[in-house]
Design an enzyme around this catalytic site. Structure first.
Site, short mmCIF file in Angstrom:
data_model
loop_
_atom_site.label_atom_id
_atom_site.label_comp_id
_atom_site.label_asym_id
_atom_site.label_seq_id
_atom_site.Cartn_x
_atom_site.Cartn_y
_atom_site.Cartn_z
N CYS A 118 0.81 -1.22 0.00
CA CYS A 118 0.00 0.00 0.00
C CYS A 118 0.85 1.28 0.00
CB CYS A 118 -0.94 0.01 1.21
SG CYS A 118 -2.10 -1.36 1.23
N HIS A 371 -9.19 3.01 -2.46
CA HIS A 371 -7.78 2.80 -2.11
C HIS A 371 -7.15 1.85 -3.13
CE1 HIS A 371 -4.15 1.71 -0.14
NE2 HIS A 371 -4.62 0.76 0.65
N CYS A 402 -0.95 2.58 6.79
CA CYS A 402 -0.54 1.24 7.18
C CYS A 402 -0.17 0.45 5.93
CB CYS A 402 -1.63 0.53 7.98
SG CYS A 402 -3.21 0.34 7.11
#
Length: 431
Positions: A118, A371, A402
């Site tokens: 991510c 996302h 995160c």
């Protein structure tokens, strides 16, 4: 007897070393010049990008960066770093270089692909920014793309069986939604009710920001193709659910655990999208007439137990603050990636920040807009840059997220619109 080519005496060494040090360039300030993103789409067969290639999404963002900054000669770009979590198919082939060629950049512009799940785009930014800071490069492009419709999370991966067999991690560590459930377990006060309320607020803040004109300026229109519908033009995010209420999401299914707390209502949806930004040395930005929208102050990454990866932004932020010589009270704006509501709540609780603190995610977050994994870091930065312009009273802001397999990443930025801005030019840095 005189020896030809006699080695210099030991007494000359300090003089030579001092001369070498005098020629070293000081660390340069790095500024965020421009950031853009594609509209984010649903990662589904009926999503707007179902028949659009991932690398073409990235190409659109690169071309838009150059269109917005005509004062930048393309040959001055020294690097193109692009992130993707799943580097295969239309997200493979050394993505940074292949997209540079596809976008029509000069063949002299090199590029590379990067993966920190991510935090891929965030890492693309900090890696290239470090190159700029030490003088290896002057102007760079960094970003990320994730077409989760073409490449579901974990597609093609083959996790080593030792992870579980040797109890290096719990089996839940490889399922991000399960790690969010684990975070609820570890911190029982982070209730589902709080998570749902936070998620509803994110939707409402996004709707308000959209109405105020704070979202659209960062978006790149993308031509889309559908075998059934023909050609179209994506100009807006596809995922937000305006009008969401706590009642409407209270009884949604909990796919990661029977009777769990994580639902589609309080987590980010599966998303397709791309982001890109332009970074430069402060003195080079001045030379080329490029705006400095933010100055990079410090950054840090940290590892945590993979089973509760959502807590990662906490130690990453603590490290970044320590590096910058700041405290959490110095931060006036927060852009936190909302992978899951519980992850944001854990961060806020740790630092004593209220769930509804107005400094946090002014435009809403990933729960509302989506996302697309490796691209989201630059989305956070682009929004923070716009918020800095609107809030000259804020000197420092941060972007944090995160990261899968137990990590967190944080970047701290300074607002050039603030009265005490420390400056970013090479000359100022010497004073």
């Amino acid at each position: 007897m005189t020896v030809a080519n006699e080695a210099p005496s030991l007494t000359s060494a300090p003089t030579q070393a001092a001369s070498q040090r005098s020629r070293r360039r000081p660390v340069r300030d790095v500024v965020f010049v421009e950031g853009v993103r594609s509209p984010f789409g649903k990662a589904r067969p009926d999503g707007i990008y179902a028949e659009t290639r991932a690398d073409d999404l990235a190409v659109k963002t690169i071309r838009e960066l150059l269109r917005r900054r005509p004062e930048l000669p393309a040959e001055r770009i020294d690097e193109l770093a692009l992130a993707a979590t799943t580097q295969t198919g239309d997200q493979g082939l050394t993505l940074g270089r292949s997209v540079a060629v596809l976008a029509g950049l000069p063949k002299s512009v090199p590029g590379f692909a990067i993966d920190r799940m991510c935090a891929g785009a965030m890492t693309a930014v900090t890696t290239t920014a470090a190159n700029v800071a030490v003088g290896a490069q002057d102007v760079v492009v960094a970003g990320g793309v994730e077409h989760m419709g073409h490449h579901p999370m974990g597609e093609g991966s083959d996790p080593n069986p030792r992870f579980v067999a040797e109890r290096l991690v719990d089996s839940s560590a490889l399922v991000m939604g399960a790690t969010a459930e684990n975070l609820h377990d570890r911190y029982p006060h982070l209730t589902k009710e709080r998570a749902d309320a936070y998620a509803v607020a994110s939707q409402a803040k996004y709707a308000k920001a959209l109405a105020n004109g704070d979202i659209s300026p960062d978006l790149v229109p993308v031509a889309t193709r559908s075998t059934e519908l023909g050609w179209g033009l994506a100009t807006a995010d596809e995922l937000p659910r305006p009008g969401t209420t706590v009642d409407s999401i209270r009884d949604l299914k909990t796919p990661f655990r029977p009777g769990g707390k994580v639902t589609a209502g309080n987590a980010s949806p599966l998303t397709d999208g791309a982001t890109a930004c332009l970074l430069a040395a402060g003195d080079v930005a001045d030379e080329l007439g490029l705006p400095a929208r933010m100055r990079l102050v410090a950054y840090a990454y940290a590892g945590v137990d993979p089973e509760v990866m959502g807590i990662g932004p906490v130690p990453a932020t603590e490290r970044a603050l320590a590096s910058a010589g700041l405290t959490i009270d110095d931060i006036g704006l927060f852009e936190i990636n909302e992978a899951f509501a519980v992850q944001v709540l854990a961060f806020l609780d740790h630092f004593g920040i209220a769930d509804d603190d107005e400094r946090v995610n002014l435009y809403g977050g990933a729960i509302a807009m989506g996302h697309p994994l490796a691209s989201s870091g630059v989305r956070l930065m682009t929004q923070l840059a716009r918020q800095f312009e609107q809030h000259p009273e804020v000197r420092y802001g941060l972007t944090t997220m995160c990261v899968g397999l137990g990590m967190g990443g944080t970047v701290i930025w300074e607002n050039p619109h603030h009265a005490d801005y420390s400056g970013h030019t090479f000359e100022t840095a010497e004073n």
